[in-house]
Scaffold this motif. Structure first.
Motif: not given
Length: 313
Positions: A73, A181, A51, A54, A304
């Motif tokens: 995700l 990602g 994550w 990404v 994140f």
């Protein structure tokens, strides 16, 4: 840790409040335990580098499609749960004899005899097929990149037999999502995801060392090696170096991706949490070690959220 009765159907180190024991039929418990569904911290720690990557790719792209980001995700969530379960099942198959000799692990499904090796292998294949279905949703470069990680995954269960640094091998495997990602977004790699990957590797060595202190005495008896045994009674300087390097590499990844203030604020908060782990660590208290290990889920979340806030701002 309170001992469990042989017919409890639970493993010694699993939380009793898990949904596994409240929602699943009892015959499925051993398979859920093989996949560690009763202990979500594993897939959570596997998920965060995915994550992060990404979100970092979206920050770097500046004009990322929100729908595509959300889809990635979701895919990484499903893939992390499936492949963490497959990895744990494989690890238990390889380590069955060792698990029988360690107090914390001898109640697991294979050493306790509640699942046969043939049934565990079938379950392993089913989980791997779910992971493959997820992988095929990505571009060709990402598929090849992911397949390259399987060599490291296959080696990991044997690392504890030959090196004091099995946590490094775990980090190399567990952090692969930091590359994935980005590659899913761009179909290629760059400096930023490589730095992110290295940061995740070092972070993993740190938190898994804390985890390994729970088993240090048993590991010494059965000949299993680990960084906890390597660092001995003074892990503090090692953890300062590992967590400090992880923070520096994460900061470098943010710079390389052109991240903004919110991402650095998230990293700053995460760094405070890592420092707290080092300050309060009591290697002679297994419960405290487990709690500090689990705190790294919050560390991953904070980083994140910092990236997502930067993306939104």
């Amino acid at each position: 840790m309170t001992a469990l009765s042989p017919d409890s159907g639970r493993v010694q180190d699993a939380p009793s409040s898990s949904f596994v024991y409240r929602r699943l039929p009892r015959p499925l418990w051993p398979y859920a335990q093989l996949a560690r569904w009763d202990r979500p911290i594993g897939w959570q720690l596997l998920l965060w580098p995915c994550w992060w990557s990404v979100a970092l790719a979206a920050v770097a792209a500046k004009t990322a499609d929100p729908g595509r980001v959300l889809w990635h995700l979701v895919l990484f969530f499903v893939g992390s749960v499936a492949m963490r379960g497959a990895g744990c099942t494989y690890n238990d198959l390889v380590d069955q004899e060792i698990d029988m000799a360690v107090a914390r692990t001898r109640s697991r499904p294979l050493p306790s005899g509640r699942v046969s090796r043939s049934s565990a292998k079938i379950f392993l294949v089913l989980q791997a097929l779910v992971g493959l279905a997820v992988l095929l949703q990505f571009n060709g470069f990402s598929i090849v990149l992911c397949l390259a990680s399987l060599a490291v995954v296959a080696v990991y269960p044997f690392a504890k037999r030959v090196t004091d640094w099995p946590q490094l091998v775990l980090g190399l495997a567990f952090s692969w999502g930091a590359l994935m990602g980005w590659s899913a977004a761009f179909g290629a790699l760059a400096v930023a995801p490589v730095l992110l990957y290295l940061a995740a590797v070092v972070w993993t060595i740190g938190y898994d060392t804390i985890y390994a202190y729970q088993d240090r005495e048993d590991d010494a008896l059965v000949g299993v090696r680990s960084t906890a045994r390597r660092f001995g009674d003074r892990p503090g300087p090692w953890l300062v170096g590992l967590y400090g390097l992880a923070g520096l590499l994460l900061a470098a990844a943010l710079v390389a991706a052109g991240a903004g203030l919110s991402a650095y604020l998230g990293l700053a908060v995460a760094s405070v949490l890592l420092a707290y782990q080092i300050l309060v660590l009591d290697i002679h208290d297994p419960r405290a070690c487990l709690a500090l290990f689990r705190m790294n889920n919050t560390v991953g979340l904070v980083i994140f959220l910092g990236l997502i806030a930067d993306l939104l701002v």
